[in-house]
Each structure stands twice: as C-alpha cells, then as structure tokens.
Write a protein that holds these residues in place. Structure first.
Motif, PDB file in Angstrom:
ATOM      1  N   THR A 449       0.835  -1.196   0.000  1.00 34.01           N
ATOM      2  CA  THR A 449       0.000   0.000   0.000  1.00 34.01           C
ATOM      3  C   THR A 449       0.870   1.247   0.000  1.00 34.01           C
ATOM      4  OG1 THR A 449      -0.039   0.068   2.391  1.00 34.01           O
ATOM      5  CG2 THR A 449      -1.825  -1.136   1.324  1.00 34.01           C
ATOM      6  N   ILE A 450       0.273   2.366  -0.384  1.00 34.42           N
ATOM      7  CA  ILE A 450       0.988   3.637  -0.357  1.00 34.42           C
ATOM      8  C   ILE A 450       1.424   3.931   1.075  1.00 34.42           C
ATOM      9  CG2 ILE A 450       0.664   6.134  -0.588  1.00 34.42           C
ATOM     10  CD1 ILE A 450      -1.032   5.565  -3.046  1.00 34.42           C
ATOM     11  N   ASP A 451       0.524   3.667   2.014  1.00 38.05           N
ATOM     12  CA  ASP A 451       0.827   3.883   3.422  1.00 38.05           C
ATOM     13  C   ASP A 451       2.080   3.098   3.843  1.00 38.05           C
ATOM     14  OD1 ASP A 451      -0.241   4.938   6.091  1.00 38.05           O
ATOM     15  OD2 ASP A 451       0.049   2.799   6.497  1.00 38.05           O
ATOM     16  N   ALA A 452       2.129   1.825   3.486  1.00 45.59           N
ATOM     17  CA  ALA A 452       3.277   0.994   3.879  1.00 45.59           C
ATOM     18  C   ALA A 452       4.555   1.494   3.211  1.00 45.59           C
ATOM     19  CB  ALA A 452       3.021  -0.461   3.506  1.00 45.59           C
ATOM     20  N   ASN A 453       4.441   1.932   1.952  1.00 37.48           N
ATOM     21  CA  ASN A 453       5.616   2.450   1.253  1.00 37.48           C
ATOM     22  C   ASN A 453       6.151   3.704   1.938  1.00 37.48           C
ATOM     23  OD1 ASN A 453       6.705   1.187  -1.306  1.00 37.48           O
ATOM     24  ND2 ASN A 453       4.502   0.937  -1.607  1.00 37.48           N
ATOM     25  N   LEU A 454       5.236   4.523   2.426  1.00 34.58           N
ATOM     26  CA  LEU A 454       5.670   5.747   3.107  1.00 34.58           C
ATOM     27  C   LEU A 454       6.277   5.430   4.470  1.00 34.58           C
ATOM     28  CD1 LEU A 454       2.671   8.018   2.154  1.00 34.58           C
ATOM     29  CD2 LEU A 454       5.053   8.378   1.486  1.00 34.58           C
ATOM     30  N   ARG A 455       5.654   4.493   5.171  1.00 36.53           N
ATOM     31  CA  ARG A 455       6.150   4.141   6.505  1.00 36.53           C
ATOM     32  C   ARG A 455       7.521   3.488   6.469  1.00 36.53           C
ATOM     33  NH1 ARG A 455       2.540   4.757  10.553  1.00 36.53           N
ATOM     34  NH2 ARG A 455       0.442   5.183   9.788  1.00 36.53           N
ATOM     35  N   TYR A 456       7.931   3.081   5.292  1.00 36.58           N
ATOM     36  CA  TYR A 456       9.265   2.495   5.163  1.00 36.58           C
ATOM     37  C   TYR A 456      10.313   3.512   5.608  1.00 36.58           C
ATOM     38  CZ  TYR A 456      12.493  -0.970   3.370  1.00 36.58           C
ATOM     39  OH  TYR A 456      13.448  -1.945   3.271  1.00 36.58           O
ATOM     40  N   GLU A 459       8.876   4.161  10.551  1.00 39.42           N
ATOM     41  CA  GLU A 459       7.879   3.171  10.944  1.00 39.42           C
ATOM     42  C   GLU A 459       6.773   3.755  11.816  1.00 39.42           C
ATOM     43  OE1 GLU A 459       8.712  -1.242  12.300  1.00 39.42           O
ATOM     44  OE2 GLU A 459      10.526  -0.225  11.600  1.00 39.42           O
ATOM     45  N   GLY A 460       7.176   4.534  12.781  1.00 42.34           N
ATOM     46  CA  GLY A 460       6.195   4.999  13.765  1.00 42.34           C
ATOM     47  C   GLY A 460       5.478   6.290  13.389  1.00 42.34           C
ATOM     48  N   ALA A 461       5.530   6.673  12.127  1.00 40.71           N
ATOM     49  CA  ALA A 461       4.921   7.947  11.729  1.00 40.71           C
ATOM     50  C   ALA A 461       3.411   7.956  12.001  1.00 40.71           C
ATOM     51  CB  ALA A 461       5.183   8.201  10.253  1.00 40.71           C
ATOM     52  N   THR A 462       2.905   9.093  12.460  1.00 37.85           N
ATOM     53  CA  THR A 462       1.456   9.189  12.690  1.00 37.85           C
ATOM     54  C   THR A 462       0.771   9.494  11.366  1.00 37.85           C
ATOM     55  OG1 THR A 462       1.524  11.571  13.054  1.00 37.85           O
ATOM     56  CG2 THR A 462       1.834  10.160  14.994  1.00 37.85           C
ATOM     57  N   VAL A 510      10.960  10.851   1.634  1.00 39.66           N
ATOM     58  CA  VAL A 510      12.161  11.458   2.217  1.00 39.66           C
ATOM     59  C   VAL A 510      11.789  12.570   3.206  1.00 39.66           C
ATOM     60  CG1 VAL A 510      14.244  12.791   1.716  1.00 39.66           C
ATOM     61  CG2 VAL A 510      13.667  10.820   0.312  1.00 39.66           C
ATOM     62  N   LEU A 511      10.697  13.265   2.929  1.00 38.26           N
ATOM     63  CA  LEU A 511      10.241  14.288   3.890  1.00 38.26           C
ATOM     64  C   LEU A 511       9.937  13.653   5.238  1.00 38.26           C
ATOM     65  CD1 LEU A 511       7.908  16.533   1.709  1.00 38.26           C
ATOM     66  CD2 LEU A 511       9.998  17.259   2.891  1.00 38.26           C
ATOM     67  N   LEU A 512       9.348  12.451   5.194  1.00 39.50           N
ATOM     68  CA  LEU A 512       9.051  11.738   6.437  1.00 39.50           C
ATOM     69  C   LEU A 512      10.327  11.366   7.180  1.00 39.50           C
ATOM     70  CD1 LEU A 512       6.160   9.257   5.667  1.00 39.50           C
ATOM     71  CD2 LEU A 512       6.201  10.991   7.445  1.00 39.50           C
ATOM     72  N   LYS A 513      11.322  10.988   6.430  1.00 42.52           N
ATOM     73  CA  LYS A 513      12.590  10.598   7.051  1.00 42.52           C
ATOM     74  C   LYS A 513      13.256  11.812   7.684  1.00 42.52           C
ATOM     75  CE  LYS A 513      17.008   8.364   6.177  1.00 42.52           C
ATOM     76  NZ  LYS A 513      17.963   7.855   5.223  1.00 42.52           N
ATOM     77  N   ASN A 514      13.073  12.961   7.041  1.00 47.49           N
ATOM     78  CA  ASN A 514      13.594  14.229   7.547  1.00 47.49           C
ATOM     79  C   ASN A 514      15.107  14.232   7.802  1.00 47.49           C
ATOM     80  OD1 ASN A 514      13.469  16.863   8.380  1.00 47.49           O
ATOM     81  ND2 ASN A 514      12.882  16.359  10.491  1.00 47.49           N
ATOM     82  N   PRO A 515      15.895  13.948   6.786  1.00 44.85           N
ATOM     83  CA  PRO A 515      17.342  13.918   6.971  1.00 44.85           C
ATOM     84  C   PRO A 515      17.954  15.323   6.878  1.00 44.85           C
ATOM     85  CG  PRO A 515      16.822  13.387   4.714  1.00 44.85           C
ATOM     86  CD  PRO A 515      15.519  13.695   5.385  1.00 44.85           C
ATOM     87  N   ARG A 516      19.188  15.485   7.348  1.00 48.92           N
ATOM     88  CA  ARG A 516      19.871  16.776   7.254  1.00 48.92           C
ATOM     89  C   ARG A 516      20.415  17.019   5.851  1.00 48.92           C
ATOM     90  NH1 ARG A 516      19.077  20.931   8.750  1.00 48.92           N
ATOM     91  NH2 ARG A 516      21.206  21.752   8.617  1.00 48.92           N
ATOM     92  N   ILE A 517      20.767  15.900   5.217  1.00 44.16           N
ATOM     93  CA  ILE A 517      21.408  16.030   3.901  1.00 44.16           C
ATOM     94  C   ILE A 517      20.531  15.341   2.865  1.00 44.16           C
ATOM     95  CG2 ILE A 517      23.445  15.360   2.539  1.00 44.16           C
ATOM     96  CD1 ILE A 517      24.961  15.441   5.258  1.00 44.16           C
TER      97      ILE A 517
END
Ligand code: ADP
Length: 595
Positions: A449-456, A459-462, A510-517
């Motif tokens: 699912t799109i949801d599962a792909n994003l949670r990759y 994992e704990g994203a709301t 990647v926005l969900l991951k929120n990395p510095r670089i």
C-alpha cells in the motif's frame, strides 16, 4: 549475453582471492555448527535409530530360536512367544520411526530457517557493487533452491548415515554372537564390494556442480525477461522468438547435464546391486560346507543369511551415501561462498553521529569502480550546511557517482569525505545513512500500500505526519482521489502511478525521514509542464533547511542553486552561481546554450 565467465565468479574472485584455493573443500566444522542448536533433537533421533536397529535384529534371532529350539523340541509355547515378540518388535520399531521422522523434520526445517535468514540478512549487508555485478536470478536461485536442497541432505542423508552405521554395528555384534567363522568370511567380502565405488562420488560431485551453475543461468535468464521492465523490452523489440531460442538452448544444455547426473547414478546403482549378490553366495558356499562337515545348524545358517542383508545393504548404501554427501557438499559450498563474501562493516570503534549541521566536504577524493574505471579524480569541494548545490555536466561525467560516495554506497579509494568534521569512513553506516535522504532517478516502490511504502521511511509515523508529508509533496490529493486512498496497493515498482506521481511519492517518503542532507538525482526524462511544476513545488519543502546535492537536469533547479558545480570526467572544472558561470563563458555556457 551468457558467454564469458559467470559474473558471480568474477565477483567472488575479485573479493576473495584466497577462496579459490578452497574449491571443493567444505569446512566440516561450519556444517557441524549449523546442527549445534538442535543437538538435543539430533540426540533424540540418534537414540530412536539405535532403538530401531536393535529391534531390527529380533526377527533373525527369533528365527534361530524357532528353527533350532522350538520346532525340534515340539515346544509350541516357545513358538508362540517367538511369534508374538516378532510382531511386537516390528510395531515398536514403526512407532519409533514415526517419532524419529518428526524430530528429524524439526532439525531439518530449523536449519533451513537459520540458513535462509542468515543468507538473506547477509545479502542485505552486501555492498551495492555486488548487486550491480550479479544477476538477480542467480541470487534468488541460491537463496531458495540451494538452501532448500540442504533439507534433503539433513533429513535424508544424515539419517541414512546414522541408520546404516548403527545397523551395521548391531548386526556385527549379533552375527559374531551366532558364529564367528561365518562372520569373518562375510566381513572379508566387504572391501571387494565397496572399493570400486569410490571414484563415482567425485564424478557425481562434478556433474551436480555443473548442473547447479547452469540452473543459475536459467534462473537469471527467466528473471530478466519476466520482470516488468524486461517484458516491456522483449515486447517492444519483438524478441519473443529469439528469447525462446535462447531459453531453449539453455534448457537443452541443462537437460544434457541432468541426463549425465542421472546416468552416473544408474551405473552406480547397477554396480551396487551386482555386488550385493556376491556376499550371500559366498556365505551359502562356506556356511553350507560348515553345515555339511562341521555341524553348523540349519537355524544358524538361515538366520545368518537373513542377517547378512542387514550387513550388506547398509554397507552398499553407505557407499551411496558417500556420493550423496559429496554432491551435498557442492550445495553447502555455494551457500558458504555467498556467506563468505565481504559485507559492509563498520570500522572498529566507529562513531555514532546523532545530529549534524550538514556540511559536506570532499578532500582530494579519487574513486574507481571495481572494473578499474576511474570516475572521480582528486576531487575537492565544500558544501556549506543548508545550501543547495547543483551538479551539472555531460552525461557520464560522474555526477551520480560523486553523490553515491557520500552515503558510502560506494567507497572512495583515496582522499576523505567529511560530514561536518566526521570522516564518513569512521562513523557507523547506519548513523551515516540516517542523516541522508536519497531521491533517485528510478523511484522504487514496494508492491504494497501507499501507506506501507511511506512508513518504510519512518515506521512509527502518525497519520497526520504522513498526510502532512504528502501534502508538501503535492501528492495528497492524487492519493485521496484513488478509491482506497492511502490503502491503495501500488504495483511492483509502482507501475500503477505515473512517473511524476512516483517521484512525488518518493519526495514525501524522504520528507518523512527528515534527513539533514539530501541527495536528489533529477529524472532526465522531461515531464509535462503540469507535473513539472508540481514537482518543482514539492522540491521547495524538500530542500528547505537541508544541505542538498542535486544532480540537476531542470534549468529551474540549476538557476535556484546556491552554487553550481560543473563536472567533467570526474572533476569539478567550474563552479559558481548561474550568473558567474555565464560570465566565465566556459563549459557551462556551452551546456546552457545547447539546452
Ligand atoms: P552521470 O551521473 O554524470 O551521468 P555516472 O556517475 O552515472 O555519470 O557515471 C560516470 C561513469 O561511470 C560512466 O562512464 C559510467 O559508465 C561509469 N559507471 C557508472 N556506474 C558504474 C558501475 N557500477 N560500474 C562501472 N562503471 C560505472
């Protein structure tokens, strides 16, 4: 396409030169170690086999009692006792056999699970260059077929070895108790039966090994053409019939090899069966002579010959087991080969980096691909935290390669790459990669699912965080328009989404991951203007407050960059802003005009 040495051999010899010496020799200790966690069950199997082999002696011994004692003495009670014992013993042996089978499956399947897991998790840690050099089909073949055939070795070969040895030992004890002279005669015959069989093992080993390598090729060929992109290629170039021919040729080669394996087995069986008849013939001769001239009883002779099959059958089977073991070794060898390949490891005492500013420095970096091609040469630059740098230059200049060096997808051979003041080679890979988000040209989505792909990404994203990221990436509305919203399953590689949608989903991830670089490899394929502007808008929050390394193809991105690095043949030959570079009137100006 399939000519030349198999790629995996090139790869493993590149990485493990000393491995070549070990060819054909599997370390027994490693196989043994696989059994260790299951030693209690294995002991149970052993005990049950012993129990069964002892019970297996009873019919012959009871026959002796019936012929020599009960019948001549007209002792009907003894006869009944003997007969009842015979039945009880065989029932007990069958019951033991059932439980033994159960324990044995537990051991076999347990070892398979362990091997599967360690193989797959080892592969996950293999460096990227392994995957670019090895065919996926071949990897799949080892992970599934090879590991599964280990089960055969464990559940059949192991048990048959133990059973046969125990049967031989118990039978030897019994025959010596009955008549030592006949026992010696029957043992003398054994080497004559077994010795001619030894060379067969080696032949079988070689034949099986060749078969497995051919299977690798077949699987790779199948896998290549049956993937989504593969099949599109086949169809668009109308290559069905030539693919069929290629596959047929491979299948024919495999067929020839399999016939060879079967025939080695046939000759071997024939040899065994003819040998097994020799032993009893000799015993009838010598035993008959002893019965005529030396008072050996009929009961002794009959029970002895009955026991003989319990001696010769396992002996010939053991000679056969040798063939099985030897070919099983080929499987273990292939699995261990993979397990022995060098995986990505953290250096000793590696630092865990937590939060970085995001400064990226290349200090005299040189990088060669494993094939020896130097792609980055003495490269030095610094990217200030939070700024955006665009790499531009002709195709094949090394832009993607440069960005791949930062998260250590490849390792530079010379020079240093620093994040803030940390050398990337001195920090843990996990903490390094936590700092970096990658949006590559080819967006990969799992068949989920799109949801599962994003949670990759987290994992704990709301739910709110996921929606927020998707809104920022301009993909939320598209998702909501789908009948199942965030629960929509996207096909392998996201084939149900358009190219632009896939890219925006990747940006949301990647926005969900929120990395510095951030490393962004812009797609070279141009999108329609609407998609283009949607992506352009999505890039703003993506780059906000992050250090961005962009392999840029869109003019808008390039102009927006804080600095532009013009790359040619692995070197930065010009750098500056769009204005500076145009004023300098160099390669950039020419690229710009061509654009
Ligand atoms: P760019 O991104 O500037 O188009 P790349 O970094 O992708 O260039 O490639 C630079 C050069 O490195 C090219 O000549 C390419 O053929 C070579 N190259 C890329 N990947 C590999 C690889 N895995 N093994 C060997 N050579 C490679």
């Amino acid at each position: 396409m399939f000519s030349g040495p198999p790629v995996h051999l090139m790869w493993s010899s590149m990485y493990n030169p000393e491995k070549q010496k070990l060819k054909g020799h599997v370390e027994w200790r490693r196989i043994w170690a696989l059994f260790m966690p299951y030693w209690k069950m294995q002991l149970g199997v052993f005990g049950l086999i012993l129990f069964g082999s002892v019970l297996g002696l009873t019919p012959a011994i009871l026959t002796l009692s019936m012929i020599d004692k009960a019948i001549p003495a007209h002792n009907f009670r003894l006869l009944i006792t003997d007969v009842v014992l015979m039945v009880v013993a065989s029932l007990a042996a069958s019951l033991a056999g059932v439980y033994q089978g159960y324990l044995n499956s537990q051991v076999g399947e347990g070892i398979i699970r362990d091997l599967h897991t360690s193989l797959v998790s080892h592969l996950h840690k293999m460096p990227l260059e392994f995957f670019t050099a090895t065919k996926t089909g071949e990897i799949m073949n080892r992970v599934s077929n090879d590991v599964e055939s280990v089960d055969n070795v464990i559940t059949m070969t192991m048990v048959s070895i133990i059973t046969n040895i125990l049967t031989i030992v118990t039978t030897l004890i019994a025959i010596f108790a009955i008549d030592w002279r006949l026992s010696i005669v029957s043992i003398v015959v054994v080497p004559v039966m077994v010795l001619p069989l030894w060379p067969v093992g080696r032949k079988m080993y070689d034949a099986r090994k060749k078969t497995r390598a051919k299977r690798d090729q077949m699987q790779a060929a199948t896998q290549e053409t049956l993937s989504v992109s593969g099949i599109v290629l086949v169809k668009s170039f109308v290559r069905e019939s030539s693919e069929k021919k290629r596959f047929y040729n491979l299948a024919t080669e495999l067929m020839a090899l399999e016939i060879n394996v079967a025939m080695v087995g046939r000759w071997f069986l024939m040899a065994i069966t003819s040998m097994v008849t020799i032993g009893p013939a000799v015993i009838w001769l010598v035993g008959g002579w002893l019965a005529i001239y030396d008072g050996v009883t009929v009961g002794v002779l009959v029970s002895f010959v009955a026991l003989l099959s319990r001696l010769y059958t396992p002996v010939s089977a053991l000679a056969g087991v040798q063939v099985q073991i030897v070919s099983a070794l080929a499987v273990f060898e292939r699995i261990f080969d993979y397990l022995d390949m060098k995986e990505e490891r953290d250096p000793p005492g590696a630092t865990v980096i937590e939060k970085v500013e995001g400064k990226v420095t290349f200090d005299d970096v040189t990088f060669r691909y494993p094939n020896g091609k130097t792609v980055v040469e003495h490269l030095s630059f610094t990217i200030e935290p939070g700024s955006m740098v665009a790499f531009v230059g002709p195709s094949g200049a090394g832009k993607t390669t440069i960005t791949n060096l930062v998260p250590r997808l490849y390792d530079a051979q010379e020079g240093r790459i620093l994040i803030d003041d940390y050398d990337v080679k001195a920090v843990t890979l996990a903490s390094l990669r936590e700092q970096i988000g990658i949006v590559s040209q080819e967006t990969y989505l799992f068949h989920d699912t799109i949801d599962a792909n994003l949670r990759y990404a987290r994992e704990g994203a709301t739910e709110e965080q996921i929606i927020e990221a998707c809104k920022a990436a301009n993909i939320h509305d598209v998702i909501m328009a789908m009948s199942e919203g965030y629960d929509t399953v996207v096909g392998e590689r996201g084939h149900k989404l358009s190219g632009g949608e896939r890219q925006r989903l990747a940006i949301a991830r990647v926005l969900l991951k929120n990395p510095r670089i951030l490393i962004l490899d812009e797609a070279t394929s141009s999108l329609d203007t609407e998609n283009e502007s949607l992506i352009q808008a999505a890039l703003v929050p993506l780059m906000q407050g992050r250090t961005s390394l962009v392999v840029a193809h869109r003019l808008s991105t390039i102009i927006a960059a804080d600095r532009i690095f013009v790359v040619e043949q692995g070197r930065v030959i010009e750098s500056g802003t769009h204005k500076d570079l145009l004023a300098a009137d160099g390669l950039y100006t020419r690229l710009y005009q061509a654009h």
